[in-house]
Design a protein around this motif. Structure first.
Motif, PDB file in Angstrom:
ATOM      1  N   LEU A   1       9.758  -1.383  -1.829  1.00  0.00           N
ATOM      2  CA  LEU A   1       9.978  -2.820  -1.693  1.00  0.00           C
ATOM      3  C   LEU A   1      11.481  -3.011  -1.550  1.00  0.00           C
ATOM      4  N   LEU A   2      11.905  -3.407  -0.367  1.00  0.00           N
ATOM      5  CA  LEU A   2      13.319  -3.458  -0.014  1.00  0.00           C
ATOM      6  C   LEU A   2      13.766  -4.914   0.025  1.00  0.00           C
TER       7      LEU A   2
ATOM      8  N   GLU B   1       9.650  -7.843  13.631  1.00  0.00           N
ATOM      9  CA  GLU B   1      10.264  -8.865  14.475  1.00  0.00           C
ATOM     10  C   GLU B   1      10.660 -10.104  13.678  1.00  0.00           C
ATOM     11  N   LEU B   2      10.022 -10.319  12.516  1.00  0.00           N
ATOM     12  CA  LEU B   2      10.369 -11.489  11.699  1.00  0.00           C
ATOM     13  C   LEU B   2      11.797 -11.386  11.187  1.00  0.00           C
ATOM     14  N   ALA B   3      12.262 -10.181  10.882  1.00  0.00           N
ATOM     15  CA  ALA B   3      13.644 -10.012  10.424  1.00  0.00           C
ATOM     16  C   ALA B   3      14.628 -10.420  11.512  1.00  0.00           C
ATOM     17  N   HIS B   4      14.326 -10.071  12.759  1.00  0.00           N
ATOM     18  CA  HIS B   4      15.199 -10.469  13.869  1.00  0.00           C
ATOM     19  C   HIS B   4      15.184 -11.988  14.061  1.00  0.00           C
ATOM     20  N   GLU B   5      14.026 -12.588  13.857  1.00  0.00           N
ATOM     21  CA  GLU B   5      13.920 -14.044  13.956  1.00  0.00           C
ATOM     22  C   GLU B   5      14.764 -14.719  12.883  1.00  0.00           C
ATOM     23  N   LEU B   6      14.720 -14.188  11.678  1.00  0.00           N
ATOM     24  CA  LEU B   6      15.548 -14.731  10.596  1.00  0.00           C
ATOM     25  C   LEU B   6      17.030 -14.594  10.905  1.00  0.00           C
ATOM     26  N   GLU B   7      17.408 -13.430  11.435  1.00  0.00           N
ATOM     27  CA  GLU B   7      18.815 -13.178  11.764  1.00  0.00           C
ATOM     28  C   GLU B   7      19.306 -14.173  12.816  1.00  0.00           C
ATOM     29  N   ALA B   8      18.442 -14.508  13.770  1.00  0.00           N
ATOM     30  CA  ALA B   8      18.830 -15.386  14.869  1.00  0.00           C
ATOM     31  C   ALA B   8      18.791 -16.851  14.484  1.00  0.00           C
ATOM     32  N   GLN B   9      17.812 -17.236  13.666  1.00  0.00           N
ATOM     33  CA  GLN B   9      17.602 -18.664  13.436  1.00  0.00           C
ATOM     34  C   GLN B   9      17.947 -19.134  12.031  1.00  0.00           C
TER      35      GLN B   9
ATOM     36  N   ASN C   1       0.822  -1.210   0.000  1.00  0.00           N
ATOM     37  CA  ASN C   1       0.000   0.000   0.000  1.00  0.00           C
ATOM     38  C   ASN C   1       0.852   1.254   0.000  1.00  0.00           C
ATOM     39  N   ALA C   2       0.258   2.352  -0.440  1.00  0.00           N
ATOM     40  CA  ALA C   2       0.941   3.643  -0.378  1.00  0.00           C
ATOM     41  C   ALA C   2       1.298   3.955   1.069  1.00  0.00           C
ATOM     42  N   GLY C   3       2.497   4.520   1.253  1.00  0.00           N
ATOM     43  CA  GLY C   3       2.967   4.879   2.583  1.00  0.00           C
ATOM     44  C   GLY C   3       3.672   3.761   3.324  1.00  0.00           C
ATOM     45  N   GLU C   4       3.832   2.593   2.675  1.00  0.00           N
ATOM     46  CA  GLU C   4       4.416   1.439   3.356  1.00  0.00           C
ATOM     47  C   GLU C   4       5.803   1.097   2.823  1.00  0.00           C
ATOM     48  N   VAL C   5       6.587   0.453   3.695  1.00  0.00           N
ATOM     49  CA  VAL C   5       7.854  -0.169   3.318  1.00  0.00           C
ATOM     50  C   VAL C   5       7.730  -1.661   3.600  1.00  0.00           C
ATOM     51  N   HIS C   6       7.941  -2.475   2.581  1.00  0.00           N
ATOM     52  CA  HIS C   6       7.931  -3.925   2.732  1.00  0.00           C
ATOM     53  C   HIS C   6       9.333  -4.449   2.443  1.00  0.00           C
ATOM     54  N   ALA C   7       9.791  -5.368   3.275  1.00  0.00           N
ATOM     55  CA  ALA C   7      11.098  -5.993   3.084  1.00  0.00           C
ATOM     56  C   ALA C   7      10.913  -7.423   2.615  1.00  0.00           C
ATOM     57  N   ILE C   8      11.693  -7.801   1.610  1.00  0.00           N
ATOM     58  CA  ILE C   8      11.740  -9.179   1.111  1.00  0.00           C
ATOM     59  C   ILE C   8      13.079  -9.774   1.523  1.00  0.00           C
TER      60      ILE C   8
ATOM     61  N   ASP D   1      17.315  -1.694  10.558  1.00  0.00           N
ATOM     62  CA  ASP D   1      17.459  -0.869  11.759  1.00  0.00           C
ATOM     63  C   ASP D   1      17.264   0.604  11.422  1.00  0.00           C
ATOM     64  N   TYR D   2      17.553   0.966  10.170  1.00  0.00           N
ATOM     65  CA  TYR D   2      17.439   2.364   9.735  1.00  0.00           C
ATOM     66  C   TYR D   2      16.147   2.617   8.950  1.00  0.00           C
ATOM     67  N   VAL D   3      15.758   1.658   8.142  1.00  0.00           N
ATOM     68  CA  VAL D   3      14.527   1.781   7.354  1.00  0.00           C
ATOM     69  C   VAL D   3      13.539   0.778   7.936  1.00  0.00           C
ATOM     70  N   LYS D   4      12.699   1.232   8.835  1.00  0.00           N
ATOM     71  CA  LYS D   4      11.795   0.343   9.561  1.00  0.00           C
ATOM     72  C   LYS D   4      10.692  -0.162   8.624  1.00  0.00           C
ATOM     73  N   PRO D   5      10.602  -1.469   8.418  1.00  0.00           N
ATOM     74  CA  PRO D   5       9.572  -1.986   7.503  1.00  0.00           C
ATOM     75  C   PRO D   5       8.222  -2.125   8.195  1.00  0.00           C
ATOM     76  N   ASP D   6       7.170  -1.970   7.414  1.00  0.00           N
ATOM     77  CA  ASP D   6       5.823  -2.246   7.918  1.00  0.00           C
ATOM     78  C   ASP D   6       5.558  -3.744   7.920  1.00  0.00           C
ATOM     79  N   GLN D   7       6.093  -4.423   6.891  1.00  0.00           N
ATOM     80  CA  GLN D   7       5.972  -5.869   6.829  1.00  0.00           C
ATOM     81  C   GLN D   7       7.273  -6.472   6.312  1.00  0.00           C
ATOM     82  N   VAL D   8       7.541  -7.694   6.758  1.00  0.00           N
ATOM     83  CA  VAL D   8       8.687  -8.466   6.282  1.00  0.00           C
ATOM     84  C   VAL D   8       8.153  -9.769   5.707  1.00  0.00           C
TER      85      VAL D   8
END
Length: 252
Positions: free
Chosen positions: A205-206, A237-245, A25-32, A215-222
């Motif tokens: 779409l990042l 929080e899903l990005a942190h889970e991926l980083e850890a596991q 959606n407009a106004g959002e940042v999504h990370a892949i 940490d700098y570009v806070k995503p709305d969804q991952v």
């Protein structure tokens, strides 16, 4: 702003995207995020219209100028850019013999003409280019150099953010923009993405391997992309889970 529905794509007859669906959606940042070979860069290339990437099924709808619904896949790459799409490359190319200033001015004015706007004069363009370079802490002298020639990996990515600031797109697809960046450059580029693209009528779409840029570009969804599909979505929080596991554990 961008709706991808059941997208299938192949390269040289090999299926890469296998039913990918995603809405931004407009106004959002999504990370892949996802492992090597999952199809992350292929997704970026398909959206940008790179030759050799054949869409075999599915659709992509994009809100162009005045929020007109466009069939993105029916547009040539230059028309996608004029409609407001920007693709940041994982490996920005070098263009010997073409100065940054020349390249950027022609790019901007060609898009302005396509939208029925008057081209910028040389003086007005230089003011804009210097302002964008300054905001990204890039030496204005680098604008005179051939595009990306002799640039370090971090300088290429910073130069690409200058390009994005000048073109001022509605939607940016950024493919591993954090690649090759040291700690300071990561902060500068992250701040640049927020400054240019964090607005109600824009979206990002990042595509990234690592959590550090987020940490700098806070995503709305991952979203986790594996084997050509989105297999899991969640909040930051899903990005942190991926980083850890790791991907194998989280995407299982």
């Amino acid at each position: 702003m961008l709706v991808i529905d059941n997208l299938h794509a192949e390269v040289d007859g090999k299926p890469i995207l296998k039913g990918l669906s995603l809405s931004v959606n407009a106004g959002e940042v999504h990370a892949i995020m996802g492992p090597n070979g999952a199809g992350k860069s292929t997704l970026g290339y398909v959206l940008g219209g790179r030759p050799g990437y054949e869409v075999t099924q599915g659709s992509v709808t994009f809100d162009g100028p005045e929020n007109q619904k466009l069939d993105l896949l029916e547009l040539e790459p230059h028309a996608r850019a004029a409609a407001g799409l920007f693709l940041g490359f994982q490996y920005p190319v070098e263009i010997p013999g073409v100065s940054n200033v020349q390249f950027l001015r022609e790019s901007l004015n060609s898009q302005r003409r396509a939208r029925g706007e008057a081209p910028l004069s040389g003086g007005d363009f230089l003011k804009l280019a210097r302002a964008q370079a300054g905001a990204l802490e890039m030496d204005a002298e680098m604008l005179k150099r051939p595009v990306n020639v002799g640039f370090s990996g971090g300088e290429k990515k910073r130069n690409e953010m200058v390009q994005m600031g000048i073109l001022d797109p509605k939607f940016a697809v950024l493919d591993e923009t954090d690649s090759g960046l040291d700690i300071d450059a990561l902060r500068i580029v992250g701040d640049g993405i927020n400054r240019i693209m964090r607005a109600p009528g824009k979206a990002v779409l990042l595509i990234t391997h690592y959590q550090r840029l987020l940490d700098y570009v806070k995503p709305d969804q991952v979203h986790v992309l594996a084997d050509g599909r989105i297999v899991r979505s969640g909040g930051p929080e899903l990005a942190h889970e991926l980083e850890a596991q790791g991907y194998a554990q989280v995407a299982a």
